[in-house]
Design a protein around this motif. Sequence first.
Motif, PDB file in Angstrom:
ATOM      1  N   GLY A  57       0.802  -1.222   0.000  1.00 21.43           N
ATOM      2  CA  GLY A  57       0.000   0.000   0.000  1.00 21.43           C
ATOM      3  C   GLY A  57       0.825   1.257   0.000  1.00 21.43           C
ATOM      4  N   ILE A  58       2.049   1.171  -0.495  1.00 22.61           N
ATOM      5  CA  ILE A  58       2.940   2.323  -0.544  1.00 22.61           C
ATOM      6  C   ILE A  58       2.809   3.009  -1.901  1.00 22.61           C
ATOM      7  N   GLN A  59       2.629   4.298  -1.885  1.00 22.24           N
ATOM      8  CA  GLN A  59       2.593   5.074  -3.121  1.00 22.24           C
ATOM      9  C   GLN A  59       4.028   5.382  -3.550  1.00 22.24           C
ATOM     10  N   LEU A  60       4.534   4.587  -4.491  1.00 20.65           N
ATOM     11  CA  LEU A  60       5.916   4.748  -4.934  1.00 20.65           C
ATOM     12  C   LEU A  60       5.951   5.598  -6.188  1.00 20.65           C
ATOM     13  N   PRO A  61       6.481   6.808  -6.098  1.00 21.69           N
ATOM     14  CA  PRO A  61       6.526   7.666  -7.293  1.00 21.69           C
ATOM     15  C   PRO A  61       7.360   7.027  -8.401  1.00 21.69           C
ATOM     16  N   ALA A  62       6.945   7.221  -9.646  1.00 22.04           N
ATOM     17  CA  ALA A  62       7.671   6.674 -10.809  1.00 22.04           C
ATOM     18  C   ALA A  62       8.827   7.600 -11.157  1.00 22.04           C
ATOM     19  N   GLU A  63       9.829   7.629 -10.257  1.00 27.95           N
ATOM     20  CA  GLU A  63      11.000   8.458 -10.492  1.00 27.95           C
ATOM     21  C   GLU A  63      12.231   7.743  -9.950  1.00 27.95           C
ATOM     22  N   ARG A  64      13.387   8.028 -10.534  1.00 32.47           N
ATOM     23  CA  ARG A  64      14.596   7.279 -10.212  1.00 32.47           C
ATOM     24  C   ARG A  64      14.988   7.410  -8.749  1.00 32.47           C
ATOM     25  N   ARG A  65      14.971   8.614  -8.172  1.00 28.99           N
ATOM     26  CA  ARG A  65      15.417   8.767  -6.788  1.00 28.99           C
ATOM     27  C   ARG A  65      14.556   7.938  -5.847  1.00 28.99           C
ATOM     28  N   ALA A  66      13.237   7.946  -6.068  1.00 28.60           N
ATOM     29  CA  ALA A  66      12.351   7.170  -5.209  1.00 28.60           C
ATOM     30  C   ALA A  66      12.649   5.678  -5.334  1.00 28.60           C
ATOM     31  N   MET A  67      12.930   5.231  -6.542  1.00 31.63           N
ATOM     32  CA  MET A  67      13.269   3.829  -6.761  1.00 31.63           C
ATOM     33  C   MET A  67      14.575   3.477  -6.046  1.00 31.63           C
ATOM     34  N   GLN A  68      15.565   4.336  -6.134  1.00 31.72           N
ATOM     35  CA  GLN A  68      16.834   4.095  -5.462  1.00 31.72           C
ATOM     36  C   GLN A  68      16.625   3.946  -3.953  1.00 31.72           C
ATOM     37  N   ASP A  69      15.884   4.877  -3.378  1.00 27.29           N
ATOM     38  CA  ASP A  69      15.680   4.876  -1.928  1.00 27.29           C
ATOM     39  C   ASP A  69      14.874   3.658  -1.480  1.00 27.29           C
ATOM     40  N   PHE A  70      13.843   3.309  -2.242  1.00 29.80           N
ATOM     41  CA  PHE A  70      13.016   2.168  -1.872  1.00 29.80           C
ATOM     42  C   PHE A  70      13.820   0.865  -1.997  1.00 29.80           C
ATOM     43  N   GLY A  71      14.655   0.758  -3.025  1.00 30.48           N
ATOM     44  CA  GLY A  71      15.503  -0.422  -3.177  1.00 30.48           C
ATOM     45  C   GLY A  71      16.475  -0.560  -2.026  1.00 30.48           C
ATOM     46  N   ASP A  72      17.065   0.561  -1.579  1.00 31.85           N
ATOM     47  CA  ASP A  72      17.979   0.516  -0.435  1.00 31.85           C
ATOM     48  C   ASP A  72      17.251   0.049   0.826  1.00 31.85           C
ATOM     49  N   ALA A  73      16.022   0.506   0.994  1.00 30.61           N
ATOM     50  CA  ALA A  73      15.240   0.103   2.169  1.00 30.61           C
ATOM     51  C   ALA A  73      14.933  -1.398   2.129  1.00 30.61           C
ATOM     52  N   LEU A  74      14.602  -1.906   0.967  1.00 36.04           N
ATOM     53  CA  LEU A  74      14.318  -3.339   0.829  1.00 36.04           C
ATOM     54  C   LEU A  74      15.563  -4.179   1.097  1.00 36.04           C
ATOM     55  N   ASP A  75      16.722  -3.724   0.602  1.00 29.99           N
ATOM     56  CA  ASP A  75      17.969  -4.449   0.854  1.00 29.99           C
ATOM     57  C   ASP A  75      18.259  -4.523   2.350  1.00 29.99           C
ATOM     58  N   LYS A  76      18.066  -3.419   3.034  1.00 28.24           N
ATOM     59  CA  LYS A  76      18.335  -3.377   4.482  1.00 28.24           C
ATOM     60  C   LYS A  76      17.365  -4.281   5.231  1.00 28.24           C
ATOM     61  N   GLU A  77      16.112  -4.256   4.809  1.00 29.83           N
ATOM     62  CA  GLU A  77      15.068  -5.036   5.494  1.00 29.83           C
ATOM     63  C   GLU A  77      15.226  -6.536   5.264  1.00 29.83           C
ATOM     64  N   THR A  78      15.585  -6.946   4.038  1.00 32.88           N
ATOM     65  CA  THR A  78      15.589  -8.373   3.683  1.00 32.88           C
ATOM     66  C   THR A  78      16.978  -8.926   3.438  1.00 32.88           C
ATOM     67  N   ASN A  79      17.997  -8.097   3.632  1.00 34.79           N
ATOM     68  CA  ASN A  79      19.376  -8.499   3.315  1.00 34.79           C
ATOM     69  C   ASN A  79      19.489  -8.952   1.847  1.00 34.79           C
ATOM     70  N   GLY A  80      18.808  -8.218   0.983  1.00 35.35           N
ATOM     71  CA  GLY A  80      18.879  -8.467  -0.448  1.00 35.35           C
ATOM     72  C   GLY A  80      18.038  -9.634  -0.934  1.00 35.35           C
ATOM     73  N   GLN A  81      17.296 -10.287  -0.050  1.00 35.84           N
ATOM     74  CA  GLN A  81      16.521 -11.471  -0.441  1.00 35.84           C
ATOM     75  C   GLN A  81      15.318 -11.131  -1.323  1.00 35.84           C
ATOM     76  N   TRP A  82      14.879  -9.888  -1.312  1.00 39.65           N
ATOM     77  CA  TRP A  82      13.649  -9.525  -2.028  1.00 39.65           C
ATOM     78  C   TRP A  82      13.756  -9.781  -3.540  1.00 39.65           C
ATOM     79  N   VAL A  83      14.958  -9.647  -4.097  1.00 41.94           N
ATOM     80  CA  VAL A  83      15.122  -9.898  -5.539  1.00 41.94           C
ATOM     81  C   VAL A  83      14.941 -11.386  -5.837  1.00 41.94           C
ATOM     82  N   ALA A  84      15.641 -12.253  -5.092  1.00 42.34           N
ATOM     83  CA  ALA A  84      15.511 -13.694  -5.309  1.00 42.34           C
ATOM     84  C   ALA A  84      14.082 -14.162  -5.075  1.00 42.34           C
ATOM     85  N   GLN A  85      13.433 -13.613  -4.051  1.00 39.69           N
ATOM     86  CA  GLN A  85      12.049 -13.994  -3.772  1.00 39.69           C
ATOM     87  C   GLN A  85      11.116 -13.570  -4.897  1.00 39.69           C
TER      88      GLN A  85
END
Length: 554
Positions: A57-85
């Motif tokens: 339910g997160i409103q993720l803006p379609a822009e590069r900076r938002a994508m970068q920040d959200f990807g960093d948050a996912l890596d920290k949360e899942t230790n990079g597992q989110w891509v494999a999953q």
Amino acid sequence: MTDESSTQGFPISTRIVTLSGPVGAGKSTLGRALAAHYGAMHIHTHELMQELADYRGIQLPAERRAMQDFGDALDKETNGQWVAQGVSRLIASSNRSTKLVIVDSVRHRSQIDALRSAYPGRFFHIHVHAPAKVLDWRYRQRGTGSGFAELPSYSAVAQNKTEREVAQLHAEADVAIDTDRCTAADVEIRAAAALRLLSRRDVRLVDVIIGSQYGSEGKGNIAYYLADEYQVLMRVGGPNAGHKVPTTPAYTHCLLPSGTLANSRATLLIGPGATLDLTQLHKEIAECGVSIGRLFIDPQAMIIEAADIAAEEVLVKGIGSTGKGGGAATARRILGRHGGEPPVRLARDVAELQSWLRSAADVLDAAFRSQHRVLLEGTQGTGLSLFHGSYPYVTGRDTTTAGCLAEAGISPSRVRRVIMVTRSYPIRVKSPDDSTSGYMSQELDWADIADRSGVDVDELLKVELGSRSHKLRRVGEFDWQLLRRSAELNGATDIALTFADYLNVTNRAARRYNQLDQATTHFIEEIEQVSGAPVTLISTRFDPRSVIDRRTWE
């Protein structure tokens, strides 16, 4: 669970290829190319991010900076597992079968470690890179192609810590490709080679049908018989050669391969060296019910114009040419490289052909990668070769195996068999005024053939008309010297003997080799001695069941 399944329900033989590299290095361009040319499943990690954001339910803006920040948050949360999953989830839900999955792209070592762990032994990492000044220039050229709002400059992109550290993945990669000074096609071929996707060049998958005499040897009948054994049927030459096939009623192909109606599953291909009469081409396509997606015409095939046909009228009168314009078109292609009238038109220049166009090299390369067999059908005969025939009574091209391979764009190293089709009595077309149309050893009359064979002379006079000229053919004694020369020029591995009924009409009833009359079997034995190649196919009449097959290969 079988050996062919993984815990994700995906074939173990499937490889997971992940791409890394800085923005602008060419990751997505490479991913799209691998998907288009090698049937890969193309997974974008930014789409996985969007999917996760939507689920949360997160409103993720379609822009590069938002994508970068959200990807960093996912890596920290899942230790990079989110891509494999996410990759495993997409694979499991896919209804397609593929041996190659492209993950475009990873930005952190933890993502790579997770993928390697999820797909042990099947994971391959490609890192693409380029100098910073090249990346900066490419980024300024991007526009809106990425699908989301870009940052104002490459330096702004590099403010993200993960983006700055992407270059360190170079050391982790199975292969690293510097995309500077390379076209997209260069990068693709380098990646494909590293992945061992390219077809092996030592695998022989091409069989060639060639004529040994002056054309009309019955190549169409042989090609029709063999067609079902191949996945690709290819023809070269032009509309001056008609190949008749034993359908009901009989049909004559002038441009399409002779197996078109025998094997509806096969891909049809016309090579870059072909000359095309557009009227004849459209006629055959319609009459044979060929659909778009089955037939491919190389964009470089030459178009015959009305002026080419007119230019050959003198050849019709002088040497018995069929006058269909192929030779004049070929000459104009050579001379028209710097203008001329009419201007040279290739298939790529014709609007109504656009849906049929595809590079023959691409079609053949895909076939070779899939271990598909190709039947290359030559036209006319070796005795009519522009270089090896009795000039000027020759055609406008080289009719040998080498010439056909050149027109098709196939390497000699791909050739498995050369099936040289040979008539029991060679023929040549007649010129309109019955003057000579070229050398023929020991010319005969059709009444002579009738007396020797028992075939009714009226039948011979009715059927022995040129498939394109419709003129009564000249006929001569079997030319043993020509047989030997043709076998040498063409590298014949097999002989297909046709018109065995012209040796003895009783051969028409033969279904097996031992049912042929004795004189015919002796004739065959001597053909094998002189040519140095076995007679593996024998046509006893013009009929779907006309071929006696003595092959030990398929």
